[in-house]
Scaffold this motif. Structure first.
Motif, PDB file in Angstrom:
ATOM      1  N   GLU A  31       0.833  -1.208   0.000  1.00  0.00           N
ATOM      2  CA  GLU A  31       0.000   0.000   0.000  1.00  0.00           C
ATOM      3  C   GLU A  31       0.862   1.250   0.000  1.00  0.00           C
ATOM      4  N   ARG A  32       1.943   1.234   0.760  1.00  0.00           N
ATOM      5  CA  ARG A  32       2.823   2.410   0.792  1.00  0.00           C
ATOM      6  C   ARG A  32       3.544   2.606  -0.540  1.00  0.00           C
ATOM      7  N   ILE A  33       3.959   1.524  -1.156  1.00  0.00           N
ATOM      8  CA  ILE A  33       4.597   1.631  -2.474  1.00  0.00           C
ATOM      9  C   ILE A  33       3.627   2.268  -3.468  1.00  0.00           C
ATOM     10  N   THR A  34       2.394   1.787  -3.464  1.00  0.00           N
ATOM     11  CA  THR A  34       1.381   2.322  -4.379  1.00  0.00           C
ATOM     12  C   THR A  34       1.139   3.795  -4.126  1.00  0.00           C
ATOM     13  N   ALA A  35       1.027   4.173  -2.847  1.00  0.00           N
ATOM     14  CA  ALA A  35       0.780   5.573  -2.505  1.00  0.00           C
ATOM     15  C   ALA A  35       1.953   6.456  -2.927  1.00  0.00           C
ATOM     16  N   LEU A  36       3.164   5.994  -2.699  1.00  0.00           N
ATOM     17  CA  LEU A  36       4.341   6.778  -3.087  1.00  0.00           C
ATOM     18  C   LEU A  36       4.450   6.886  -4.599  1.00  0.00           C
ATOM     19  N   TYR A  37       4.126   5.786  -5.295  1.00  0.00           N
ATOM     20  CA  TYR A  37       4.218   5.832  -6.758  1.00  0.00           C
ATOM     21  C   TYR A  37       3.214   6.824  -7.339  1.00  0.00           C
ATOM     22  N   ARG A  38       2.029   6.901  -6.748  1.00  0.00           N
ATOM     23  CA  ARG A  38       1.045   7.886  -7.211  1.00  0.00           C
ATOM     24  C   ARG A  38       1.623   9.303  -7.149  1.00  0.00           C
ATOM     25  N   LEU A  39       2.413   9.555  -6.110  1.00  0.00           N
ATOM     26  CA  LEU A  39       2.913  10.915  -5.882  1.00  0.00           C
ATOM     27  C   LEU A  39       4.249  11.186  -6.561  1.00  0.00           C
ATOM     28  N   TYR A  40       5.122  10.173  -6.613  1.00  0.00           N
ATOM     29  CA  TYR A  40       6.497  10.415  -7.056  1.00  0.00           C
ATOM     30  C   TYR A  40       6.949   9.457  -8.158  1.00  0.00           C
ATOM     31  N   GLY A  41       6.014   8.736  -8.793  1.00  0.00           N
ATOM     32  CA  GLY A  41       6.391   7.729  -9.775  1.00  0.00           C
ATOM     33  C   GLY A  41       7.006   8.287 -11.033  1.00  0.00           C
ATOM     34  N   GLY A  42       6.757   9.522 -11.333  1.00  0.00           N
ATOM     35  CA  GLY A  42       7.309  10.138 -12.531  1.00  0.00           C
ATOM     36  C   GLY A  42       6.435  11.278 -12.998  1.00  0.00           C
ATOM     37  N   GLY A  43       7.003  12.465 -13.089  1.00  0.00           N
ATOM     38  CA  GLY A  43       6.243  13.634 -13.496  1.00  0.00           C
ATOM     39  C   GLY A  43       5.321  14.103 -12.376  1.00  0.00           C
ATOM     40  N   PRO A  44       4.549  15.142 -12.642  1.00  0.00           N
ATOM     41  CA  PRO A  44       3.625  15.657 -11.634  1.00  0.00           C
ATOM     42  C   PRO A  44       2.568  14.620 -11.277  1.00  0.00           C
ATOM     43  N   PRO A  45       2.163  14.562 -10.030  1.00  0.00           N
ATOM     44  CA  PRO A  45       1.099  13.618  -9.644  1.00  0.00           C
ATOM     45  C   PRO A  45      -0.173  13.876 -10.436  1.00  0.00           C
ATOM     46  N   THR A  46      -0.790  12.794 -10.889  1.00  0.00           N
ATOM     47  CA  THR A  46      -2.015  12.905 -11.674  1.00  0.00           C
ATOM     48  C   THR A  46      -3.095  12.020 -11.065  1.00  0.00           C
ATOM     49  N   PHE A  47      -4.229  12.625 -10.757  1.00  0.00           N
ATOM     50  CA  PHE A  47      -5.367  11.880 -10.225  1.00  0.00           C
ATOM     51  C   PHE A  47      -6.548  12.054 -11.174  1.00  0.00           C
ATOM     52  N   ALA A  48      -7.217  10.948 -11.479  1.00  0.00           N
ATOM     53  CA  ALA A  48      -8.366  10.990 -12.384  1.00  0.00           C
ATOM     54  C   ALA A  48      -9.551  10.309 -11.727  1.00  0.00           C
ATOM     55  N   LEU A  49     -10.734  10.683 -12.155  1.00  0.00           N
ATOM     56  CA  LEU A  49     -11.957  10.105 -11.619  1.00  0.00           C
ATOM     57  C   LEU A  49     -12.010   8.608 -11.933  1.00  0.00           C
ATOM     58  N   ASP A  50     -12.260   7.794 -10.911  1.00  0.00           N
ATOM     59  CA  ASP A  50     -12.381   6.353 -11.075  1.00  0.00           C
ATOM     60  C   ASP A  50     -13.837   6.032 -11.405  1.00  0.00           C
ATOM     61  N   SER A  51     -14.123   5.810 -12.674  1.00  0.00           N
ATOM     62  CA  SER A  51     -15.500   5.574 -13.105  1.00  0.00           C
ATOM     63  C   SER A  51     -16.042   4.244 -12.598  1.00  0.00           C
ATOM     64  N   GLY A  52     -15.145   3.356 -12.175  1.00  0.00           N
ATOM     65  CA  GLY A  52     -15.589   2.055 -11.702  1.00  0.00           C
ATOM     66  C   GLY A  52     -15.963   2.032 -10.229  1.00  0.00           C
ATOM     67  N   TYR A  53     -15.663   3.130  -9.530  1.00  0.00           N
ATOM     68  CA  TYR A  53     -15.953   3.156  -8.091  1.00  0.00           C
ATOM     69  C   TYR A  53     -17.388   3.612  -7.870  1.00  0.00           C
ATOM     70  N   SER A  54     -18.118   2.870  -7.045  1.00  0.00           N
ATOM     71  CA  SER A  54     -19.513   3.219  -6.814  1.00  0.00           C
ATOM     72  C   SER A  54     -19.958   2.751  -5.431  1.00  0.00           C
ATOM     73  N   VAL A  55     -20.674   3.627  -4.732  1.00  0.00           N
ATOM     74  CA  VAL A  55     -21.289   3.284  -3.455  1.00  0.00           C
ATOM     75  C   VAL A  55     -22.747   3.696  -3.524  1.00  0.00           C
ATOM     76  N   SER A  56     -23.646   2.776  -3.222  1.00  0.00           N
ATOM     77  CA  SER A  56     -25.074   3.074  -3.235  1.00  0.00           C
ATOM     78  C   SER A  56     -25.604   3.016  -1.810  1.00  0.00           C
ATOM     79  N   GLY A  57     -26.148   4.149  -1.359  1.00  0.00           N
ATOM     80  CA  GLY A  57     -26.603   4.172   0.016  1.00  0.00           C
ATOM     81  C   GLY A  57     -27.885   4.927   0.243  1.00  0.00           C
ATOM     82  N   GLY A  58     -28.562   5.349  -0.832  1.00  0.00           N
ATOM     83  CA  GLY A  58     -29.821   6.069  -0.666  1.00  0.00           C
ATOM     84  C   GLY A  58     -29.643   7.334   0.141  1.00  0.00           C
TER      85      GLY A  58
END
Length: 377
Positions: free
Chosen positions: A118-145
């Motif tokens: 988990e820490r490797i993944t988190a660090l790679y998101r931030l420092y893996g190469g170039g500026p950090p890039t975050f995009a909307l995860d279209s596959g993530y969904s929570v249904s709770g009314g």
């Protein structure tokens, strides 16, 4: 005995002399019992003292010694993990990723191997190469009314459950990693969510804090005159529990943060010498025991130690409408801003990057997953 005495001392230590006392207890183990199986555990505990004191280079050296000299010890996997963690705090992300990978290579069956990934993944998101890039995860969904309406706070707990506090349902509801709704905890007027040092969810409502499923606490000011009744804190904005067991409560009526001990006795303001009125709407604690106070009126986040000493101020001049704050394992601060999306500041308080987009307009709550994913409501 010295090892456990050191752990007890370290657990409640908030000052340098107290940390030195813990270090002395751990040092006695190696001095008095050099051939004992407790030596690597005590050495690793000494490294934790160095980390608590901010001596990260010393923590790296001592943890590395445990990992290399005592590879069969049950302290070795954690020691190897702590090498990576300390290097990340030293702003050496690539070296940190290599050390975390060593946890997975050398101790694949250890529980620390999962956290290392988990820490490797988190660090790679931030420092893996170039500026950090975050995009909307279209596959993530929570249904709770209704549970996902009028949301005031969200939180990912250590067990990976997502907690959602909603004024519509007057509760905090949990969702498992698959998105299935689970446990619910009621509150008349939900305010905030945070984590206790034990990993329990702290659910703050208008008049009380709930720590875990059953520990419900209200807070009172002592009587001003003999014979008078105690006055309750009637309008709590936010609250949490510090690693030292102190309860921090932001009082909407007085515009101040107060400290209470485990028995509910008032200890004073936090920080102690801060007479200024503060609209503190979020209080959280990071992994290094620092306390973050989001002041919505001043548009800043003050970072303090447990004693109330201000370590740094995040966001002055850069925030417009801050509504929530989260912090990752590397002390980067994520601020949800109604006007600007998510602003991320490095441990020095400098703007690291922004996460923007139409879906982030009018953000009201933010939390982080262990692997570095950002959840925004």
């Amino acid at each position: 005995a010295y090892y456990y005495l050191g752990l007890l001392t370290l657990g409640r230590a908030t000052t340098t002399p107290e940390l030195d006392d813990a270090m002395a207890q751990f040092s006695r183990v190696e001095t008095l019992y050099p051939g004992s199986e407790w030596v690597p555990r005590a050495l690793q505990a000494q490294a934790r003292v160095h980390r608590r004191a901010g001596r990260y280079e010393d923590a790296v050296a001592l943890n590395r010694r445990v990992s290399l000299e005592y590879p069969a010890s049950d302290a070795a996997p954690r020691a190897q993990f702590e090498v990576g963690h300390a290097l990340a705090l030293l702003d050496e992300p690539r070296m940190a990723m290599e050390e975390f990978q060593q946890v997975r290579n050398r101790f694949p069956k250890s529980t620390w191997a999962v956290t290392a990934l988990e820490r490797i993944t988190a660090l790679y998101r931030l420092y893996g190469g170039g500026p950090p890039t975050f995009a909307l995860d279209s596959g993530y969904s929570v249904s709770g009314g209704n549970a996902l309406k009028d949301v005031v706070a969200i939180l990912v707990a250590p067990d990976r459950r997502l907690w959602v506090a909603s004024k519509r349902t007057k509760s905090a509801v949990s969702f498992d990693p698959s998105g299935k709704m689970g446990e619910s905890r009621p509150a008349q007027d939900p305010r905030t969510l945070s984590l206790a040092p034990s990993g329990q969810v702290v659910f703050t409502a208008k008049t009380a804090l709930r720590v875990g499923p059953r520990d419900l606490r209200s807070f009172y000011f002592p009587p001003e005159k003999p014979g008078e009744q105690r006055k309750p804190v009637e309008r709590i904005r936010s609250g949490t529990v510090t690693p030292g067991g102190v309860y921090l409560v932001s009082d909407e009526k007085e515009d101040a943060v107060y400290r209470f001990d485990a028995d509910g006795h008032l200890l004073g303001r936090f920080p102690e010498r801060d007479p200024k009125k503060r609209e503190v709407t979020r209080i959280i604690v990071d992994g290094e025991r620092s306390i973050l106070l989001l002041d919505r009126k001043e548009k800043t986040i003050r970072v303090c130690d447990e004693g109330g000493r201000i370590l740094r101020t995040v966001g002055p001049g850069g925030l417009r409408k801050p509504v929530d704050v989260a912090v990752d394992a590397f002390r980067n601060v994520y601020v949800a801003d109604e006007d600007q999306g998510v602003l991320v500041f490095n441990p020095k308080g400098e703007l690291f990057f922004k996460i923007t987009g139409g879906e982030l307009k009018k953000a009201t709550a933010i939390t982080l997953e262990a692997s570095g994913a950002v959840l925004v409501y």
